[in-house]
Design a protein around this motif. Structure first.
Motif, PDB file in Angstrom:
ATOM      1  N   GLU A 197       0.838  -1.207   0.000  1.00 39.79           N
ATOM      2  CA  GLU A 197       0.000   0.000   0.000  1.00 39.79           C
ATOM      3  C   GLU A 197       0.874   1.258   0.000  1.00 39.79           C
ATOM      4  OE1 GLU A 197      -3.654  -0.058   2.209  1.00 39.79           O
ATOM      5  OE2 GLU A 197      -3.596   2.121   2.497  1.00 39.79           O
ATOM      6  N   ARG A 198       1.775   1.371   0.985  1.00 41.78           N
ATOM      7  CA  ARG A 198       2.811   2.410   0.965  1.00 41.78           C
ATOM      8  C   ARG A 198       4.128   1.705   1.293  1.00 41.78           C
ATOM      9  NH1 ARG A 198      -1.219   4.652  -0.806  1.00 41.78           N
ATOM     10  NH2 ARG A 198      -1.951   6.743  -0.242  1.00 41.78           N
ATOM     11  N   ARG A 199       5.136   1.843   0.380  1.00 44.74           N
ATOM     12  CA  ARG A 199       6.410   1.143   0.597  1.00 44.74           C
ATOM     13  C   ARG A 199       7.349   2.092   1.344  1.00 44.74           C
ATOM     14  NH1 ARG A 199       7.946   0.566  -4.222  1.00 44.74           N
ATOM     15  NH2 ARG A 199       7.298  -1.450  -4.982  1.00 44.74           N
ATOM     16  N   ILE A 209       5.945  13.107  16.359  1.00 40.68           N
ATOM     17  CA  ILE A 209       6.243  13.118  14.920  1.00 40.68           C
ATOM     18  C   ILE A 209       6.698  11.741  14.435  1.00 40.68           C
ATOM     19  CG2 ILE A 209       7.635  14.161  13.082  1.00 40.68           C
ATOM     20  CD1 ILE A 209       8.045  16.585  14.976  1.00 40.68           C
ATOM     21  N   TYR A 210       5.985  11.264  13.416  1.00 41.72           N
ATOM     22  CA  TYR A 210       6.386  10.060  12.679  1.00 41.72           C
ATOM     23  C   TYR A 210       7.097  10.511  11.420  1.00 41.72           C
ATOM     24  CZ  TYR A 210       5.664   6.581   8.986  1.00 41.72           C
ATOM     25  OH  TYR A 210       5.838   5.739   7.921  1.00 41.72           O
ATOM     26  N   VAL A 211       8.224   9.868  11.071  1.00 46.16           N
ATOM     27  CA  VAL A 211       8.794  10.061   9.737  1.00 46.16           C
ATOM     28  C   VAL A 211       9.167   8.710   9.131  1.00 46.16           C
ATOM     29  CG1 VAL A 211       9.638  12.450   9.759  1.00 46.16           C
ATOM     30  CG2 VAL A 211      11.039  10.672  10.771  1.00 46.16           C
ATOM     31  N   ASP A 229      -3.541   9.955  -3.320  1.00 41.88           N
ATOM     32  CA  ASP A 229      -2.867   8.795  -3.905  1.00 41.88           C
ATOM     33  C   ASP A 229      -1.600   9.288  -4.584  1.00 41.88           C
ATOM     34  OD1 ASP A 229      -3.618   9.422  -6.812  1.00 41.88           O
ATOM     35  OD2 ASP A 229      -5.626   9.106  -5.974  1.00 41.88           O
ATOM     36  N   HIS A 230      -0.701   8.344  -4.863  1.00 41.84           N
ATOM     37  CA  HIS A 230       0.573   8.724  -5.474  1.00 41.84           C
ATOM     38  C   HIS A 230       0.744   8.023  -6.821  1.00 41.84           C
ATOM     39  CE1 HIS A 230       1.331  10.005  -1.408  1.00 41.84           C
ATOM     40  NE2 HIS A 230       1.505   8.785  -0.947  1.00 41.84           N
ATOM     41  N   GLY A 231       1.452   8.669  -7.728  1.00 42.45           N
ATOM     42  CA  GLY A 231       1.747   8.062  -9.032  1.00 42.45           C
ATOM     43  C   GLY A 231       3.135   8.457  -9.496  1.00 42.45           C
ATOM     44  N   ALA A 283       6.222  12.874   6.728  1.00 42.61           N
ATOM     45  CA  ALA A 283       6.109  13.265   8.141  1.00 42.61           C
ATOM     46  C   ALA A 283       4.626  13.287   8.489  1.00 42.61           C
ATOM     47  CB  ALA A 283       6.719  14.643   8.376  1.00 42.61           C
ATOM     48  N   LEU A 284       4.260  12.616   9.562  1.00 45.33           N
ATOM     49  CA  LEU A 284       2.848  12.572   9.982  1.00 45.33           C
ATOM     50  C   LEU A 284       2.742  12.832  11.483  1.00 45.33           C
ATOM     51  CD1 LEU A 284       3.020  10.154   7.584  1.00 45.33           C
ATOM     52  CD2 LEU A 284       0.632   9.886   8.264  1.00 45.33           C
ATOM     53  N   ASP A 285       1.576  13.358  11.882  1.00 45.96           N
ATOM     54  CA  ASP A 285       1.303  13.492  13.316  1.00 45.96           C
ATOM     55  C   ASP A 285       0.638  12.212  13.845  1.00 45.96           C
ATOM     56  OD1 ASP A 285      -1.144  13.859  12.064  1.00 45.96           O
ATOM     57  OD2 ASP A 285      -1.418  15.918  12.760  1.00 45.96           O
TER      58      ASP A 285
HETATM   59  C1  1HN Z   1       0.451   7.277   4.632  1.00 42.23           C
HETATM   60  O1  1HN Z   1      -0.823   7.503   4.317  1.00 42.23           O
HETATM   61  C2  1HN Z   1       1.447   7.532   3.704  1.00 42.23           C
HETATM   62  O2  1HN Z   1      -0.069   8.316   2.056  1.00 42.23           O
HETATM   63  C3  1HN Z   1       2.761   7.341   4.046  1.00 42.23           C
HETATM   64  O3  1HN Z   1       1.976   8.029   1.479  1.00 42.23           O
HETATM   65  C4  1HN Z   1       3.112   6.889   5.285  1.00 42.23           C
HETATM   66  C5  1HN Z   1       2.470   6.132   7.479  1.00 42.23           C
HETATM   67  C6  1HN Z   1       1.529   5.831   8.396  1.00 42.23           C
HETATM   68  C7  1HN Z   1       0.191   6.033   8.104  1.00 42.23           C
HETATM   69  C8  1HN Z   1      -0.190   6.515   6.869  1.00 42.23           C
HETATM   70  C9  1HN Z   1       1.081   7.992   2.322  1.00 42.23           C
HETATM   71  C10 1HN Z   1       2.137   6.600   6.236  1.00 42.23           C
HETATM   72  C11 1HN Z   1       0.779   6.811   5.909  1.00 42.23           C
END
Ligand code: 1HN
Length: 345
Positions: free
Chosen positions: A71-73, A93-95, A151-153, A165-167
């Motif tokens: 889903e996300r690598r 902070i998550y990175v 979404d990413h492409g 970086a996410l909270d």
């Molecule tokens: C997430 O949604 C992404 O959208 C990346 O690229 C990292 C880590 C934890 C939860 C959601 C993304 C993530 C994430």
């Protein structure tokens, strides 16, 4: 103010057993753990992740795990104070470092935590946020605020790597973290708002009568403009590092509710000794080379490296080359909670 509080061991065993049976515990033996004197006592430890170490691991993940199975690598940068596998670099902070290969897509989802990406390398990647296609170029800051579909492409021909970086830790702590999934979004066929509505700082679209601006009007902050602004500032200020905060172009507020982003510049040979701050931070090096002492620990960094610092860390920066960094921090959260603080050194 008592320094010596009572301990659990000095209480009779039968009393301790009765408390356990009743589902209670005495506060006083635990009080200093949660209320240390004078300043917090962080679990977080400084962390450093060189891109040289991460890139081969990410590329290997690209061989081992197809994006459909991930889903996300992503490789998560874990706080050394919490150990490998900790889904956080600091308390809030998550990175993580994410890889997308040419032709791949990462499916649409939305979640309660907010995210931002700092593009590390590779051309042709893009993120679609709420239908708006956001190109990802080196050093760009791209937002995906909580609750917005993304979404990413990848239309290029080399691996694209970025730092997320996410909270997330905050939302997990609050038991408020969850996602919803959907097919890839239809894309609006026009450039993103950084190229249209907010092309020039200080100019915003005229408000139509009765309308309110969107909460997140601009999702992409191109690095080229950030660097130009920093260079211009550096000519006219002696403050080091030269710093610019990323702000919402409609109202000047922080770009996301809990996370703040600050672009930094130092010239070759310069040093900086910022005040102690109550916020924690993750630094990502866009360009340059230098060293930072973090509470007496030497961290050497160069382009594409990432390092984290706990709350109230004593920092001394030294740029060995002209250097640009982006600092991710939780000052917006702390300001909302009313306790953000800076202390002179
Ligand atoms: C997430 O949604 C992404 O959208 C990346 O690229 C990292 C880590 C934890 C939860 C959601 C993304 C993530 C994430």
């Amino acid at each position: 103010m008592s320094e010596q509080l009572g301990t659990l061991e000095e209480l009779p065993q039968d009393y301790r057993d009765d408390m356990t049976a009743a589902g209670v515990a005495p506060l006083w033996p635990m009080m200093r753990n949660v209320l240390p004197h004078g300043r917090p006592n962080p679990v977080s430890k400084p962390g450093v992740w060189t891109f040289d170490a991460l890139k081969p691991l990410l590329l290997r993940a690209g061989e081992l795990t197809p994006v459909e199975k991930a889903e996300r690598r992503v490789l998560v940068l874990s706080d050394p104070g919490r150990g490998t596998g900790a889904m956080q670099a600091t308390a809030s902070i998550y990175v993580g470092m994410q890889l997308l290969l040419p032709g791949e897509t990462a499916p649409a989802h939305k979640h309660t935590p907010s995210a931002a990406r700092i593009i590390v390398e590779g051309k042709g990647g893009f993120t679609v946020v709420d239908g708006e296609k956001l190109p990802m170029e080196d050093g760009d800051l791209v937002l995906t605020p909580g609750g917005e579909w993304h979404d990413h492409g990848h239309e290029g021909d080399e691996p694209v790597i970025w730092l997320d970086a996410l909270d997330l830790p905050l939302f997990v702590y609050l038991e408020g973290s969850y996602a919803e999934e959907a097919p890839l979004q239809a894309q609006r066929n026009r450039p993103d708002a950084s190229q249209v509505e907010y092309l020039s700082s200080g100019l915003a679209p005229t408000r139509k009568f009765g309308s309110t601006p969107r909460r997140y009007p601009m999702m992409r902050f191109p690095w080229s403009r950030t660097e130009a602004a920093l260079r211009q500032m550096a000519k006219y200020t002696d403050e080091r590092p030269v710093e610019l905060d990323y702000v919402n172009p409609e109202n000047g507020s922080d770009v996301l509710p809990t996370m703040g982003f600050t672009a930094m510049m130092m010239n070759k040979g310069e040093t900086a000794r910022p005040p102690l701050v109550s916020s924690s931070a993750v630094f990502h090096v866009i360009k340059g080379k230098g060293k930072t002492m973090v509470d007496g620990q030497l961290i050497e960094w160069s382009a594409k490296d990432t390092f984290s610092v706990p709350v109230f860390a004593a920092l001394d920066h030294h740029a060995e080359e002209e250097s640009f960094l982006i600092r991710v921090h939780d000052r917006p959260l702390q300001e909302k909670l009313g306790y953000y603080e800076e202390r002179a050194r």
